[in-house]
Enzyme design. Structure first.
Site, PDB file in Angstrom:
ATOM      1  N   GLY A 186       1.767   2.325  10.591  1.00 38.07           N
ATOM      2  CA  GLY A 186       2.698   3.448  10.444  1.00 38.07           C
ATOM      3  C   GLY A 186       3.349   3.879  11.747  1.00 38.07           C
ATOM      4  CB  SER A 227       4.689  -1.692  12.072  1.00 37.56           C
ATOM      5  OG  SER A 227       4.187  -0.373  12.279  1.00 37.56           O
ATOM      6  CD  GLU A 277      -3.801  -2.550   7.176  1.00 39.04           C
ATOM      7  OE1 GLU A 277      -2.714  -2.850   6.694  1.00 39.04           O
ATOM      8  OE2 GLU A 277      -4.342  -1.450   6.985  1.00 39.04           O
ATOM      9  CD  GLU A 319      -3.239   5.763   6.327  1.00 43.94           C
ATOM     10  OE1 GLU A 319      -3.150   5.820   5.088  1.00 43.94           O
ATOM     11  OE2 GLU A 319      -2.334   5.316   7.061  1.00 43.94           O
ATOM     12  CG  HIS A 370      -5.997   1.896   4.842  1.00 42.21           C
ATOM     13  ND1 HIS A 370      -5.618   2.908   5.687  1.00 42.21           N
ATOM     14  CD2 HIS A 370      -4.932   1.066   4.750  1.00 42.21           C
ATOM     15  CE1 HIS A 370      -4.369   2.693   6.080  1.00 42.21           C
ATOM     16  NE2 HIS A 370      -3.929   1.580   5.533  1.00 42.21           N
ATOM     17  CG  ASN A 380      -1.730   1.255   1.332  1.00 43.35           C
ATOM     18  OD1 ASN A 380      -1.852   2.005   0.355  1.00 43.35           O
ATOM     19  ND2 ASN A 380      -2.314   1.516   2.498  1.00 43.35           N
ATOM     20  CE  LYS A 405       0.118   3.691   4.601  1.00 41.26           C
ATOM     21  NZ  LYS A 405      -0.219   3.856   5.987  1.00 41.26           N
TER      22      LYS A 405
END
Ligand code: PEP
Length: 252
Positions: A172, A212, A166, A97, A95, A9, A11
């Protein structure tokens, strides 16, 4: 036997030349025999070029988002058929985000899942709890609700979709879920799938872990019985790190 999946991913990273440079280095770091599935989820702007470059290779190209309507007055949006038109086979949905920064709720995610399945785009559907929710002992209830609400009446075949667990606190942050916690949640997700879709279907659906993942922890996470691969953010920006995760994570 479930084939392992390693999805990058990116991003909002990489121009077209950077994207092409990445896949050229990734291919040089192979050979990739097709024993594991490799997917690069890139920004919209790089998708067409990447898909052309990866044509006839085992590497597939995915998007990170789309809009569920087929067409119309939706300024700034991209449809599922537009993604297919440029050669995408996969798309990330849900996701954290997108949920937190772009206010995508369960209703929107349901429509996205439904449209992706109708359009034969393979969703990588993300679920996961926040740190507060985990500390309050609510992790499983949160994930169950995310799955139930977004799936609704949908009944995809096992090869039509995959799930990525996740935990939000691991994305992150450099903090990875312990192998015990990752396995426990992926096992919980598989038992939820078994209740809903039957044991045989649940045994075939791929469940990825994301948060991570890096070369140093790929082995201990990917060897877990209910973890079938990884969704990788930061470490997927470097071709040699991504290649190393695939290599170490594919060891049985
Ligand atoms: C992600 O964005 O899906 C992700 C898992 O990021 P990272 O690997 O950087 O934690």
């Amino acid at each position: 036997m479930r084939k392992k999946v390693f999805a990058a991913n990116w991003k909002m990273h990489k121009t077209r030349p950077e994207a092409v440079g990445f896949v050229d280095e990734l291919m040089a770091a192979g050979p990739w025999s097709g024993e594991a599935e490799l997917i690069i989820c890139a920004p919209f702007t790089a998708l067409a070029e990447l898909a052309q470059r990866m044509h006839n290779t085992p590497v597939k190209v995915g998007a990170q988002n789309f809009y569920y309507e087929p067409q119309g007055a939706f300024t700034g949006e991209v449809s599922a058929s537009m993604l297919k038109d440029v050669g995408c086979t996969h798309v990330i949905i849900g996701h954290s985000e997108r949920r937190s920064l772009f206010a995508e709720d369960d209703g929107v995610l349901h429509l996205k899942l439904k449209t992706a399945l109708e359009e034969s785009l393979i969703p990588i559907f993300c679920v996961g709890e926040s740190l507060e929710q985990r500390q309050a002992g609510e992790a499983e209830a949160v994930v169950r609700k995310q799955l139930t609400a977004a799936l609704g009446e949908l009944f995809p075949r096992p090869d039509q979709w995959m799930i990525a667990y996740e935990p939000v606190w691991a994305i992150g942050t450099g903090v990875t879920a312990s192998p015990q916690d990752a396995q426990a949640m992926c096992k919980f997700i598989r038992s939820w799938l078994a209740e809903r879709y039957g044991l045989a279907n649940a045994a075939e659906i791929r469940i990825l872990y994301g948060g991570s993942v890096k070369p140093a922890n790929a082995c201990e996470l990917m060897i877990l019985p209910d973890v079938d691969g990884a969704l990788i953010g930061g470490a997927s920006l470097e071709p040699l790190d991504f290649a190393e995760i695939v290599r170490r994570g594919s060891l049985d």
